[in-house]
Design an enzyme around this catalytic site. Structure first.
Site, PDB file in Angstrom:
ATOM      1  N   ASP A 181      47.651  39.573  40.916  1.00  0.00           N
ATOM      2  CA  ASP A 181      48.697  40.145  40.073  1.00  0.00           C
ATOM      3  C   ASP A 181      50.094  39.768  40.549  1.00  0.00           C
ATOM      4  OD1 ASP A 181      46.657  41.438  38.566  1.00  0.00           O
ATOM      5  OD2 ASP A 181      46.442  42.812  40.252  1.00  0.00           O
ATOM      6  N   LYS A 190      50.878  34.786  38.456  1.00  0.00           N
ATOM      7  CA  LYS A 190      50.417  33.385  38.376  1.00  0.00           C
ATOM      8  C   LYS A 190      50.470  32.862  36.948  1.00  0.00           C
ATOM      9  CE  LYS A 190      46.439  34.526  40.213  1.00  0.00           C
ATOM     10  NZ  LYS A 190      46.718  35.844  40.791  1.00  0.00           N
ATOM     11  N   GLY A 219      43.286  38.900  34.864  1.00  0.00           N
ATOM     12  CA  GLY A 219      44.079  39.264  33.698  1.00  0.00           C
ATOM     13  C   GLY A 219      45.457  38.657  33.862  1.00  0.00           C
ATOM     14  N   HIS A 220      45.737  37.648  33.086  1.00  0.00           N
ATOM     15  CA  HIS A 220      47.047  37.001  33.172  1.00  0.00           C
ATOM     16  C   HIS A 220      47.890  37.404  31.972  1.00  0.00           C
ATOM     17  CE1 HIS A 220      45.272  33.532  35.771  1.00  0.00           C
ATOM     18  NE2 HIS A 220      45.384  34.661  36.411  1.00  0.00           N
ATOM     19  N   ARG A 228      21.286  32.875  44.057  1.00  0.00           N
ATOM     20  CA  ARG A 228      19.817  32.942  43.962  1.00  0.00           C
ATOM     21  C   ARG A 228      19.256  31.698  43.246  1.00  0.00           C
ATOM     22  NH1 ARG A 228      17.401  38.588  42.253  1.00  0.00           N
ATOM     23  NH2 ARG A 228      19.275  38.439  40.991  1.00  0.00           N
ATOM     24  N   GLN A 243      42.247  35.278  41.054  1.00  0.00           N
ATOM     25  CA  GLN A 243      42.658  36.406  41.894  1.00  0.00           C
ATOM     26  C   GLN A 243      43.629  35.959  42.992  1.00  0.00           C
ATOM     27  OE1 GLN A 243      39.329  35.981  40.866  1.00  0.00           O
ATOM     28  NE2 GLN A 243      39.704  37.522  39.297  1.00  0.00           N
TER      29      GLN A 243
HETATM   30  P1  IMP Z   1      35.457  42.145  41.224  1.00  0.00           P
HETATM   31  O1  IMP Z   1      36.109  40.814  41.351  1.00  0.00           O
HETATM   32  O2  IMP Z   1      35.519  42.710  39.837  1.00  0.00           O
HETATM   33  O3  IMP Z   1      34.073  42.157  41.777  1.00  0.00           O
HETATM   34  O4  IMP Z   1      36.297  43.174  42.134  1.00  0.00           O
HETATM   35  C1  IMP Z   1      36.353  43.046  43.547  1.00  0.00           C
HETATM   36  C2  IMP Z   1      37.723  43.425  44.058  1.00  0.00           C
HETATM   37  O5  IMP Z   1      38.677  42.473  43.619  1.00  0.00           O
HETATM   38  C3  IMP Z   1      38.231  44.779  43.549  1.00  0.00           C
HETATM   39  O6  IMP Z   1      39.011  45.345  44.578  1.00  0.00           O
HETATM   40  C4  IMP Z   1      39.107  44.406  42.380  1.00  0.00           C
HETATM   41  O7  IMP Z   1      40.086  45.369  42.113  1.00  0.00           O
HETATM   42  C5  IMP Z   1      39.718  43.119  42.876  1.00  0.00           C
HETATM   43  N1  IMP Z   1      40.104  42.197  41.791  1.00  0.00           N
HETATM   44  C6  IMP Z   1      39.304  41.387  41.077  1.00  0.00           C
HETATM   45  N2  IMP Z   1      39.994  40.678  40.179  1.00  0.00           N
HETATM   46  C7  IMP Z   1      41.282  41.025  40.330  1.00  0.00           C
HETATM   47  C8  IMP Z   1      42.493  40.590  39.700  1.00  0.00           C
HETATM   48  O8  IMP Z   1      42.536  39.705  38.832  1.00  0.00           O
HETATM   49  N3  IMP Z   1      43.640  41.193  40.140  1.00  0.00           N
HETATM   50  C9  IMP Z   1      43.636  42.130  41.128  1.00  0.00           C
HETATM   51  N4  IMP Z   1      42.531  42.544  41.746  1.00  0.00           N
HETATM   52  C10 IMP Z   1      41.365  42.002  41.365  1.00  0.00           C
HETATM   53 MG    MG Z   2      46.135  40.063  37.046  1.00  0.00          MG
END
Ligand code: IMP
Ligand code: MG
Length: 453
Positions: free
Chosen positions: A19, A22, A52-53, A155, A237
């Site tokens: 966040d 980017k 989420g951009h 897997r 991310q």
């Molecule tokens: P997951 O990627 O949904 O499995 O989440 C794993 C961790 O990464 C969690 O703490 C999420 O909040 C964080 N996370 C995943 N995608 C984003 C993103 O685009 N922005 C901020 N945090 C993210």
């Molecule tokens: Mg974001």
């Protein structure tokens, strides 16, 4: 195609926990200097719709807001877009964004390339993710199925590739995979009854829509390189969430450092510039320790700047600048330059900066595998700047007051030297500590609100 300027080839990555803005930087660098006959390709190489951009940009004389989750940010400009083999590809989310872009652009004219090797992130991945989270056994994920998807990828036998997805074998392949995963899902209380038929039905339309887009991407990328196209590769991310280099286990499930982009896309590092995007104040959502987490009034920065997840709506925790983390991630990403974002978001606030960690009462500038119990050590320098009167960041960026738009535009026109001296001091100290040069400072949410040096 005639090249009017040297090709711009960049990888854009997040330097903290995501966040950072980017999407906005990708949009600026994609759009900047783009001529009609120039070919630009924007590529996603990891993650899925957990990203989420938020893009706020001018089109046909009007400001628009567009949030991408599954598609590369270039979708709002109608550029060519590509999905790499390590992406958790969600065809339904992708088609939805494509439809939005079609409407916005009055028909999508760019080429769409999806690696035949990309895996499909299905609804059941989301159900498993949500079940793990509600059982209290997760990491505070976005529940978009990312963890379970990458489990299937590792897997191997339960990985459904984009090639499988488009082929006539798809229903059989899916049946096989669901049989394999049935016991696992039922143990979590997820019923698989009717799931196969349901999935085959809901994916009929997206399979048809996407049927021409499957490619052996590494070969096509080579052609783009040969043709001198601009290539912008975007991280999803932030590096602090890298599966192996983040604070295990509170990470996402993909590898997201810039070097991972090259290995999966068949490209060479020396052909690219790597740009890190660093929000001046880091934020973190989900579980995981946060050394500089602000418990004082600095935390108000979050509400004032609308720090809520673009994918989940969750409140993002806010912290003081963490240059220890930024330095590590600039190094691991092999960054050539940094864009600092949200300089407007902290104006009028006195800000300290973390320049070391206290790990078990030992002061260090190295980041350990676990951040639990790590205390920030703040440097003696503090910073405070003012860009304009009053804190007006809460204004809806699509309808911001004209005077604010003008104040921003004046800074962009004025360049580095027009920035407040305190902000320049912050940038200089930052660059010295982090060991990488700042090439731009963002002072607003809209595309174009950035001063590139
Ligand atoms: P997951 O990627 O949904 O499995 O989440 C794993 C961790 O990464 C969690 O703490 C999420 O909040 C964080 N996370 C995943 N995608 C984003 C993103 O685009 N922005 C901020 N945090 C993210
Ligand atoms: Mg974001």
């Amino acid at each position: 195609m005639v090249l009017k300027s040297p090709p711009k080839r960049k990888v854009i990555v997040g330097l903290v926990w995501g966040d950072e803005g980017k999407g906005k930087v990708v949009d600026e660098l994609t759009y900047d200097g783009l001529t009609e006959d120039e070919n630009t390709l924007v590529v996603r190489y990891q993650g899925g719709k957990n990203a989420g951009h938020t893009l706020i940009f001018m089109l046909n004389g009007k400001w628009h807001k567009f949030v991408t989750h599954a598609a590369p940010s270039g979708i709002v400009r109608g550029t060519d877009i590509a999905i790499g083999p390590r992406v958790a590809f969600d065809p339904i989310a992708f088609v939805k964004e494509l439809n939005q872009a079609n409407e916005l652009l009055d028909g999508y004219k760019g080429r769409i390339l999806v690696s035949n090797r990309a895996g499909i992130c299905f609804e059941y991945h989301g159900l498993i993710d949500a079940a793990v989270e509600s059982a209290g056994k997760g990491v505070g994920s976005t529940k978009s199925g990312i963890g379970p998807f990458y489990e299937d990828l590792a897997r191997r036998t339960t990985r459904i590739t984009f090639q499988d997805y488009l082929s006539e074998r798809f229903p059989d392949r899916l049946k096989q995979v669901l049989e394999h995963k049935k016991a696992e899902m039922e143990a979590m209380g997820i019923s698989v009854k009717g799931m196969l038929e349901r999935l085959v039905e809901t994916h009929k339309e997206p399979r048809n829509r996407l049927k021409d887009f499957g490619v052996d991407l590494e070969y096509r990328m080579t052609e783009y390189m040969k043709n001198g196209a601009n290539i912008i590769i975007e991280g999803a991310q932030g590096s602090g969430l890298d599966r192996d280099m983040g604070d295990i286990p509170n990470t996402t499930s993909s590898e997201l450092l810039a070097p991972c982009a090259f290995s999966s896309l068949g490209l060479r590092r020396q052909d690219f510039e790597i740009i890190g995007v660093e929000k001046i104040y880091p934020t973190r959502v989900g579980d995981g320790d946060f050394p500089t987490y602000a418990t004082d009034s600095f935390a108000q920065v979050g509400d004032l700047n609308g720090e809520f997840g673009a994918s989940t709506g969750r409140r993002r925790r806010v912290g003081y600048p963490d240059w220890v983390m930024a330095r590590r991630n600039a190094w691991l990403n092999e960054c050539d330059g940094i864009v600092l974002t949200r300089a407007d978001g902290v104006q009028d606030r006195q800000m300290k900066v973390c320049t070391a960690y206290d790990v078990n009462e030992k002061v260090t500038t190295e980041v350990p595998v676990s951040l639990t119990g790590v205390k920030p050590v703040y440097g003696s320098n503090v910073y405070q700047w003012k860009l304009w009167e009053g804190h007006r960041n809460l204004a809806d960026p699509l309808n911001e007051p004209l005077e604010l738009t003008k104040a921003r535009a004046d800074y962009v026109a004025g360049g580095r030297e027009a920035l407040p001296q305190e902000l320049r001091r912050f940038v200089d100290d930052h660059d010295r500590f982090v060991g990488c040069k700042t090439i731009g400072v963002s002072i607003g949410p809209k595309s174009g609100d950035t001063i590139y040096f």
